[in-house]
Design a protein around this motif. Sequence first.
Motif, PDB file in Angstrom:
ATOM      1  N   TYR A 123       0.750  -1.207   0.108  1.00 48.34           N
ATOM      2  CA  TYR A 123      -0.137  -0.085  -0.004  1.00 48.34           C
ATOM      3  C   TYR A 123       0.803   1.319   0.007  1.00 48.34           C
ATOM      4  O   TYR A 123       1.983   1.352   0.398  1.00 48.34           O
ATOM      5  N   THR A 124       0.564   2.276  -0.387  1.00 40.09           N
ATOM      6  CA  THR A 124       0.986   3.694  -0.465  1.00 40.09           C
ATOM      7  C   THR A 124       0.874   4.089   0.855  1.00 40.09           C
ATOM      8  O   THR A 124      -0.039   3.578   1.767  1.00 40.09           O
ATOM      9  N   ILE A 125       1.535   5.136   1.389  1.00 41.47           N
ATOM     10  CA  ILE A 125       1.570   6.012   2.757  1.00 41.47           C
ATOM     11  C   ILE A 125       0.087   6.504   2.886  1.00 41.47           C
ATOM     12  O   ILE A 125      -0.486   6.447   3.847  1.00 41.47           O
ATOM     13  N   ASP A 126      -0.507   7.031   1.639  1.00 40.95           N
ATOM     14  CA  ASP A 126      -1.787   7.594   1.789  1.00 40.95           C
ATOM     15  C   ASP A 126      -2.888   6.448   1.909  1.00 40.95           C
ATOM     16  O   ASP A 126      -3.503   6.422   3.069  1.00 40.95           O
ATOM     17  N   GLN A 127      -2.760   5.408   1.413  1.00 41.64           N
ATOM     18  CA  GLN A 127      -3.745   4.363   1.892  1.00 41.64           C
ATOM     19  C   GLN A 127      -3.592   3.613   3.046  1.00 41.64           C
ATOM     20  O   GLN A 127      -4.545   3.362   3.680  1.00 41.64           O
ATOM     21  N   ALA A 128      -2.234   3.465   3.509  1.00 40.72           N
ATOM     22  CA  ALA A 128      -2.010   2.893   4.824  1.00 40.72           C
ATOM     23  C   ALA A 128      -2.526   4.015   5.931  1.00 40.72           C
ATOM     24  O   ALA A 128      -3.299   3.408   6.866  1.00 40.72           O
ATOM     25  N   ALA A 129      -2.526   5.317   5.684  1.00 39.24           N
ATOM     26  CA  ALA A 129      -3.082   6.248   6.661  1.00 39.24           C
ATOM     27  C   ALA A 129      -4.505   6.215   6.558  1.00 39.24           C
ATOM     28  O   ALA A 129      -5.102   6.145   7.702  1.00 39.24           O
ATOM     29  N   ALA A 130      -5.204   6.094   5.319  1.00 40.79           N
ATOM     30  CA  ALA A 130      -6.574   5.801   5.558  1.00 40.79           C
ATOM     31  C   ALA A 130      -7.174   4.688   6.140  1.00 40.79           C
ATOM     32  O   ALA A 130      -8.057   4.535   6.782  1.00 40.79           O
ATOM     33  N   ILE A 131      -6.365   3.534   5.764  1.00 44.30           N
ATOM     34  CA  ILE A 131      -6.658   2.215   6.589  1.00 44.30           C
ATOM     35  C   ILE A 131      -6.325   2.238   8.158  1.00 44.30           C
ATOM     36  O   ILE A 131      -7.549   2.005   8.872  1.00 44.30           O
ATOM     37  N   LEU A 132      -5.567   3.118   8.554  1.00 42.43           N
ATOM     38  CA  LEU A 132      -5.246   2.863   9.898  1.00 42.43           C
ATOM     39  C   LEU A 132      -5.973   4.114  10.727  1.00 42.43           C
ATOM     40  O   LEU A 132      -5.806   4.351  11.813  1.00 42.43           O
ATOM     41  N   ARG A 133      -6.577   5.143   9.714  1.00 42.58           N
ATOM     42  CA  ARG A 133      -7.419   6.248  10.212  1.00 42.58           C
ATOM     43  C   ARG A 133      -6.451   7.432  10.760  1.00 42.58           C
ATOM     44  O   ARG A 133      -6.835   7.864  12.059  1.00 42.58           O
ATOM     45  N   VAL A 134      -5.527   7.699  10.375  1.00 43.58           N
ATOM     46  CA  VAL A 134      -4.551   8.725  10.676  1.00 43.58           C
ATOM     47  C   VAL A 134      -4.134   9.497   9.601  1.00 43.58           C
ATOM     48  O   VAL A 134      -4.372   9.136   8.455  1.00 43.58           O
ATOM     49  N   HIS A 135      -3.513  10.464   9.852  1.00 44.91           N
ATOM     50  CA  HIS A 135      -3.054  11.591   9.047  1.00 44.91           C
ATOM     51  C   HIS A 135      -1.827  10.926   8.438  1.00 44.91           C
ATOM     52  O   HIS A 135      -1.174  10.070   8.686  1.00 44.91           O
ATOM     53  N   ARG A 136      -1.639  11.339   6.897  1.00 40.53           N
ATOM     54  CA  ARG A 136      -0.723  10.882   6.179  1.00 40.53           C
ATOM     55  C   ARG A 136       0.816  11.039   6.942  1.00 40.53           C
ATOM     56  O   ARG A 136       1.552  10.222   6.768  1.00 40.53           O
ATOM     57  N   GLY A 137       0.778  12.266   7.254  1.00 44.20           N
ATOM     58  CA  GLY A 137       1.951  12.658   7.974  1.00 44.20           C
ATOM     59  C   GLY A 137       2.308  11.733   9.368  1.00 44.20           C
ATOM     60  O   GLY A 137       3.524  11.474   9.679  1.00 44.20           O
ATOM     61  N   THR A 138       1.316  11.418  10.045  1.00 43.53           N
ATOM     62  CA  THR A 138       1.422  10.736  11.197  1.00 43.53           C
ATOM     63  C   THR A 138       1.866   9.249  10.746  1.00 43.53           C
ATOM     64  O   THR A 138       2.638   8.546  11.378  1.00 43.53           O
ATOM     65  N   ALA A 139       1.176   8.775   9.562  1.00 42.91           N
ATOM     66  CA  ALA A 139       1.679   7.448   9.039  1.00 42.91           C
ATOM     67  C   ALA A 139       3.217   7.493   8.505  1.00 42.91           C
ATOM     68  O   ALA A 139       3.861   6.571   8.802  1.00 42.91           O
ATOM     69  N   ALA A 140       3.389   8.397   7.925  1.00 43.96           N
ATOM     70  CA  ALA A 140       4.656   8.425   7.510  1.00 43.96           C
ATOM     71  C   ALA A 140       6.042   8.643   8.704  1.00 43.96           C
ATOM     72  O   ALA A 140       6.906   8.069   8.436  1.00 43.96           O
ATOM     73  N   ARG A 141       5.428   9.417   9.754  1.00 43.30           N
ATOM     74  CA  ARG A 141       6.508   9.579  10.944  1.00 43.30           C
ATOM     75  C   ARG A 141       6.603   8.436  11.676  1.00 43.30           C
ATOM     76  O   ARG A 141       7.730   7.818  12.047  1.00 43.30           O
ATOM     77  N   HIS A 142       5.391   7.406  11.720  1.00 41.82           N
ATOM     78  CA  HIS A 142       5.380   6.267  12.258  1.00 41.82           C
ATOM     79  C   HIS A 142       6.422   5.120  11.486  1.00 41.82           C
ATOM     80  O   HIS A 142       7.275   4.510  11.904  1.00 41.82           O
ATOM     81  N   ARG A 143       6.260   5.213  10.251  1.00 36.20           N
ATOM     82  CA  ARG A 143       7.045   4.494   9.388  1.00 36.20           C
ATOM     83  C   ARG A 143       8.572   4.844   9.303  1.00 36.20           C
ATOM     84  O   ARG A 143       9.647   4.001   9.435  1.00 36.20           O
ATOM     85  N   ASP A 144       9.039   6.127   9.344  1.00 38.55           N
ATOM     86  CA  ASP A 144      10.219   6.412   9.417  1.00 38.55           C
ATOM     87  C   ASP A 144      10.863   6.133  10.939  1.00 38.55           C
ATOM     88  O   ASP A 144      12.007   5.778  10.718  1.00 38.55           O
ATOM     89  N   ARG A 145      10.079   6.429  11.981  1.00 40.37           N
ATOM     90  CA  ARG A 145      10.728   5.898  13.062  1.00 40.37           C
ATOM     91  C   ARG A 145      10.893   4.322  13.217  1.00 40.37           C
ATOM     92  O   ARG A 145      11.596   3.901  13.756  1.00 40.37           O
TER      93      ARG A 145
END
Length: 168
Positions: A123-145
Amino acid sequence: MDEVFCALLPKLYRRAVMITGGRQSAEDIVHEAYLKLASRPQRFLAHPEPYAYAFTALVSLARDHHRRDRRQVLVEDVDWPSGAGAWDGGVADRQAQLETVRLLRRLTPRQAAVVVLVDLDGYTIDQAAAILRVHRGTAARHRDRALEKLRELVHAVQPAGTEKEGAP
């Protein structure tokens, strides 16, 4: 509802093992996810992507378990012997799966969920964020960490038998 969920069950179970790090807790979480979805099957069946809907329920339950369990005192990881038992699907593949689970277990459930969705499920970051119901930046930050922590863990462990030449 049962047919759709049963079709997703193998993938959901594998992802639950990756997120939770343990077979028993993964079985419990998948079962609880089924019960949660079965309470409102019309929502599950009406969703355009049932896997994403079920995965969201699974991650929510994993987070709840993580929050509840983090107050407990953990026992050290067990080092499994390299040739333990008969492996289904090949020794190298099974060892890679176990190592993946071991590394994902060191992450928070949300970090593990983002890594599983983006890096394993495609999935893309945007799709993952939508699935997890978080903002795109939050998903990207969680992935980076998560990726940074995984890099640290991989570099911290030096495989056995990889000594430098000329070393005693």
